[in-house]
Every structure is written in C-alpha cells, then in structure tokens.
Design a protein around this motif. Sequence first.
Motif, short mmCIF file in Angstrom:
data_model
loop_
_atom_site.label_atom_id
_atom_site.label_comp_id
_atom_site.label_asym_id
_atom_site.label_seq_id
_atom_site.Cartn_x
_atom_site.Cartn_y
_atom_site.Cartn_z
N ILE A 274 -3.06 0.22 6.47
CA ILE A 274 -2.06 0.17 7.54
C ILE A 274 -1.03 -0.92 7.22
O ILE A 274 0.18 -0.74 7.45
N GLY A 275 -1.50 -2.04 6.66
CA GLY A 275 -0.59 -3.09 6.23
C GLY A 275 0.35 -2.63 5.13
O GLY A 275 1.54 -2.96 5.13
N ILE A 276 -0.17 -1.84 4.19
CA ILE A 276 0.67 -1.28 3.12
C ILE A 276 1.73 -0.36 3.72
O ILE A 276 2.92 -0.44 3.37
N LEU A 277 1.32 0.51 4.64
CA LEU A 277 2.26 1.42 5.29
C LEU A 277 3.33 0.64 6.06
O LEU A 277 4.52 0.98 6.01
N TYR A 278 2.90 -0.41 6.75
CA TYR A 278 3.84 -1.26 7.49
C TYR A 278 4.88 -1.87 6.54
O TYR A 278 6.09 -1.87 6.82
N LEU B 267 0.38 -6.41 -0.76
CA LEU B 267 0.33 -5.35 -1.77
C LEU B 267 1.51 -4.39 -1.62
O LEU B 267 2.10 -3.96 -2.62
N GLY B 268 1.83 -4.04 -0.38
CA GLY B 268 2.89 -3.07 -0.15
C GLY B 268 4.29 -3.61 -0.36
O GLY B 268 5.23 -2.85 -0.58
N TRP B 269 4.45 -4.94 -0.34
CA TRP B 269 5.76 -5.58 -0.48
C TRP B 269 6.46 -5.17 -1.77
O TRP B 269 7.68 -4.97 -1.80
N SER B 270 5.70 -5.04 -2.85
CA SER B 270 6.30 -4.80 -4.17
C SER B 270 7.10 -3.51 -4.23
O SER B 270 8.20 -3.47 -4.80
N ALA B 271 6.55 -2.44 -3.66
CA ALA B 271 7.16 -1.12 -3.85
C ALA B 271 8.61 -1.06 -3.36
O ALA B 271 9.49 -0.63 -4.11
#
Length: 439
Positions: A131-135, A10-14
């Motif tokens: 935490i995964g998104i933050l990472y 999920l966080g990869w996109s940003a």
Amino acid sequence: MGGFSLGCGLGWSAPCVEILRSDLYDFDVFAADVIASVFPVGAAFCTIIVPLLMDRIGRKWTMMALAPAFIGGWILLICAGSLVPLFVVSRIVTGACGGMFCVLAPMYSAEISEKQIRGMTGVFFQLLLVIGILYAYCTGFTRNVVAISSLCCIAPIVFGVTMAFMPESPLFYLNKDREEDARKSMRFFRGPDFDIEPEIEAFKEQAEKSKLVKLNISIFLNKPVLKTMAVAYGLMFAQQFSGINAMIFYGVTILESTGVGMESLVELVIFGVVQVVACVASALLIDKLGRKVLMVLSEAFMCVCLTALAGFFVLKTYMPEQADKMHWLPLTSICVYILAFCFGAGPIPWAYMGEIFPTRLKGAASSSAAFFNWMLAFTVTISFPSAVDAFGNAAVLFFFALICFLSVFFVIFFMVETKGKTFAEIQQEFGTHMINNTH
C-alpha cells in the motif's frame, strides 16, 4: 505503519528516477541509478545492529527510535536540491530504517498474535508495504521530487504517533522478568475477558528456556539451527531471484522494450493495485491454506508468467508479426506475476522468519536473513540492466523462471508448515528445542 513507511521508500524510486533524469535535474543515468539502488544497501547493513537494540530496549522502542531517523532521511531528500551526494545519503538513511523495520515488524507481529491468526497478521506487514508503494506511485502524479518526498514523509510521522500508544511485546517483558507488564500487554491485545493464562504460561516456559542458551557462534553451528537458517535463507533467495525487484524497478522499461505500453505512471499504479489485491487475498488465505501451499502456488505461477514473457521476447525477435498479435501478453504476464508474488513469495518469507527462530536466537538470526535478502535485492537491481544488455531480456527472464521452478521443490521438501502451531511446536519440528539441553 512501519511497512507503509518502507513501501514509500521503495516506491519513491519509480516516479522520481525519471524526473531526476529529466531537464529539471539533468542527472546522468549512472547518478540516477545509484540514487535508486543504494536504498537496499542501507537496509542491508543496518539490519546488523537490530539484535543489539531489540533485546535491550525492546521491539517497540527500537521501532520508535527509527521514526525520527526516517523523518530525517525524508527531510534530507526534500532539501537535497540538485546535490547527488545528499540524495545518496538520504536514500541510505531511509533504506537503513526500512531494513530494520523488516526485521522488527514481523517479529513484533508474530509475538503479539494468537497462533490461529499469526499468519494473517504477519502478512499485514507486506500488505502495508505494498500500500505504501502504491501511495508513492500515486504521489508521482505531482511530477515533483520535493512534493513526492514531502508526502512520503507523512508515513513515519503517523507511525511514530500511533506506535507510542502500543505496548511492548509480552515475550520481551517475560525475557526481562517483568511478568505483570507482560500480562498487561497481553490483555491489551486480547481484551479484558480473554483467558490469557495459557499463552502467558507458554511464553514463560519459552522465556525460561531461552535464558539457558548462551549466545555464541557455536550455537549457530548446531545442526537444527543451521537447518532453520538454511530454510530462511532459501526462502529469501527464492524471493529475490524470482526477479521481483527487476520487475518493480524496471517493469515500465520492460514493457516499453516490448513495444507495448501506456503512460508510465498509469502502469505503475496498475502494478501497485495488483500488489495490494494479492496481499489482501494472501492475508485471508494464509491461515486457511497454510504457508507451503501459498508459496508453491506463488512460485509456480511466477514461473509460468516469466516463461510467457520471455517467450514473447523470443517471438518479437524471430516472429515479430506473431508477437504483434499477442500485444496483450506482456502487461498481462507482468500483472499476474506481481499478483502471484504478493500472494505468497512476497509476504510469507518475512512472516515465516518471525515464527521459526528460537527466542534467544531470533534477533541475530532474523537480522542475518534480512541482511542476506537486502544484499540480494541490491545485486538483482544493480545487475539487471547489464545482464539484459549482455544476454537479452528473454535469457534473463528464463533464468528467473528457472529459479522459480526450482523453488517449488525447495518449498515442498524443506519448508516446515507453521499454520496453527505454537512457537514451541514449531521449534519441535525444526529440532531447535534441543539446543537448551546442549548449551
């Protein structure tokens, strides 16, 4: 670590979408937006196959099977070069694995936890997710898509290794008449000196009742089952139409449109830290205050924050000088909004879904709710830019605020509190215990 792996996806996109639009790749806006938005599509459609696997090979081995697929998806991203189709396929694959984790991880967590801490362990999935998104946000400081994807690929590798040492859910073993394996599993989670007999007996009774239920379409038309599914679907709707994915994917863009902002990666990291802090607070409080209280507080605070942010856009249009004096409001509103979401509306629907469905229906019902959630996520993500262009930021944010306001009343009147209750007691509350006598 399944939640952490999903968070990385999920966080990869940003951080990556901006890189893909830069001169390094020169992807057009449409291609970059498709790469970002197909993740929930993969997540939605692969939730459908979860019931076919989890009731045959178990919760653990279904999740274990996802690890190599997840790793393969990241390897495709690493090797994608400048090929848009390869980016799209890899995002669909990683999304598919992440979507299946959303069903399996909360269910596994609920089935291995004591009732006194089941809420806390259910929130751990969301905590690891944020935490995964933050990472993933932090990996963005490399400003290199291959490096970001390589660092994110570590997560499913660690998951596969650690999950290999975990036992299967004791409830799954009892459903397969493997009582001794169920006892070994329960002792692993409770310790050698813990009296596991009351829980084993309760699970045995639940497993025996579930075997009496013939799984067919008519059982889902049973009034108590429809009520249970309506509550699950309602919470998923409240979660996604609170506008969270619009804030996560477009939060930086929203801040830039206010004329207030800082370096985009710094803003992303601030958002990520806020999410982690809120999920920690939720994990500590969910078994003390209960699910309903946290959901009501969460929706109410989100409503206030969205209204404040929408009001800022109105001021910016009609009273720009007054808006300039309130330059602190947009970032504060978004941070408190994300804090409120991760405090309740983010983790609780997923944890709740792992608690409320009868054992025999859990796979199909949870998967359908997850499918609904991910399709809503895709709808909000893909339509938000067009809605803003058509109606303006203020109108769209007021709409999300209205949904949050209505969600407060939905939670108060329809959500059943599950704090400290056994699965049998929860089914009694919803009336789904009666299906064993009618099917």
